[in-house]
Design a protein around this motif. Structure first.
Motif, PDB file in Angstrom:
ATOM      1  N   ASP A 127     -40.426  18.385  35.718  1.00 51.42           N
ATOM      2  CA  ASP A 127     -41.822  17.958  35.604  1.00 51.42           C
ATOM      3  C   ASP A 127     -42.745  19.106  36.000  1.00 51.42           C
ATOM      4  OD1 ASP A 127     -42.098  18.017  38.443  1.00 51.42           O
ATOM      5  OD2 ASP A 127     -41.307  15.978  38.582  1.00 51.42           O
ATOM      6  N   GLU A 128     -44.046  18.836  36.026  1.00 52.35           N
ATOM      7  CA  GLU A 128     -45.047  19.881  36.229  1.00 52.35           C
ATOM      8  C   GLU A 128     -44.931  20.580  37.571  1.00 52.35           C
ATOM      9  OE1 GLU A 128     -48.639  16.943  37.821  1.00 52.35           O
ATOM     10  OE2 GLU A 128     -48.753  17.845  35.835  1.00 52.35           O
ATOM     11  N   LYS A 187     -48.191  27.438  27.423  1.00 55.82           N
ATOM     12  CA  LYS A 187     -47.094  26.658  27.995  1.00 55.82           C
ATOM     13  C   LYS A 187     -45.999  27.624  28.422  1.00 55.82           C
ATOM     14  CE  LYS A 187     -43.856  22.911  26.966  1.00 55.82           C
ATOM     15  NZ  LYS A 187     -43.367  21.957  25.935  1.00 55.82           N
TER      16      LYS A 187
END
Length: 235
Positions: free
Chosen positions: A215-216, A91
């Motif tokens: 967000d992604e 991550k």
């Protein structure tokens, strides 16, 4: 402005001149783009050596005062070994922030404190020609954050394996690190120097107000051809 009298004298006496790209050619500094100036009115070097094909194409795209025959694709005076290693984190959590001497340092200081509060590992690359303490003080964040910042002495391929995100607002170093294929964040301030990267799809523009809810999309890596930006041509 001292270069212009020398150029004019050379041109009057038939002496050819060659310039070499010093920093990133971007569309917002007036000195590079010369908006409103006609090509016939603009006297510059006979030849300009740029770092790669990207810079030639981009310079011709953002300005009308240059011609293709003026621009020679050469290479950067700085040489980088773009060896891309394995990503060490599942991550994204580590951010490299180079020091910038022309920026809204107070606002970037707020970004730094927020990154740390959100659990990111913050790596700071200072300039070697200024005192470290003075560089850090310029960001105006509370002193309790100082011992939470990792100071970077050298950037190389081994170090970049630890980095997930490169962030900045004006330093050319962000361009030079593109071929490491990291996530690139351009921090939203009044200084728009690196927004060419955002407009070209090479970086994400990140607002302070959105840091809690990214967000992604903001974690997509930039992947570029190193030779397109930085040719290996021997100068």
């Amino acid at each position: 402005g001292y270069v212009f009298p020398v150029l004019y004298a050379c041109q009057r006496n038939g002496i050819k001149t060659i310039g070499h790209q010093h920093g990133a050619y971007v569309k917002r500094p007036a000195a590079y783009v010369m908006e409103g100036v006609d090509k016939k009115e603009y006297k510059w070097f006979d030849k300009i050596i740029v770092w790669g094909d990207y810079w030639k194409e981009h310079l011709l795209r953002i300005s009308n005062v240059y011609s293709p025959e003026m621009i020679v694709v050469g290479s950067n005076k700085m040489s980088w070994n773009y060896c891309i290693g394995k990503t060490r984190h599942t991550k994204p959590k580590s951010i490299l922030l180079p020091y910038e001497f022309t920026c809204n340092s107070h606002k970037i200081g707020k970004f730094i404190a927020k990154f740390i509060d959100l659990g990111y590992d913050l790596y700071f690359k200072p300039r070697s020609d200024e005192e470290l303490e003075g560089q850090l003080e310029g960001y105006c964040f509370p002193r309790e954050y100082l011992n939470k910042i990792h100071i970077v002495e050298k950037i190389d391929s081994a170090f970049m394996e630890n980095i997930d995100i490169v962030a900045g607002t004006m330093t050319t170093l962000v361009y030079e690190l593109l071929p490491y294929n990291k996530i690139i964040w351009i921090l939203d301030t009044e200084y728009k120097h690196l927004e060419d990267l955002v407009e070209g799809g090479y970086a994400h523009k990140v607002r302070y107000e959105d840091l809690d809810t990214l967000d992604e999309r903001y974690f997509r890596k930039t992947e570029v051809d190193a030779d397109y930006f930085f040719s290996t041509e021997n100068l």
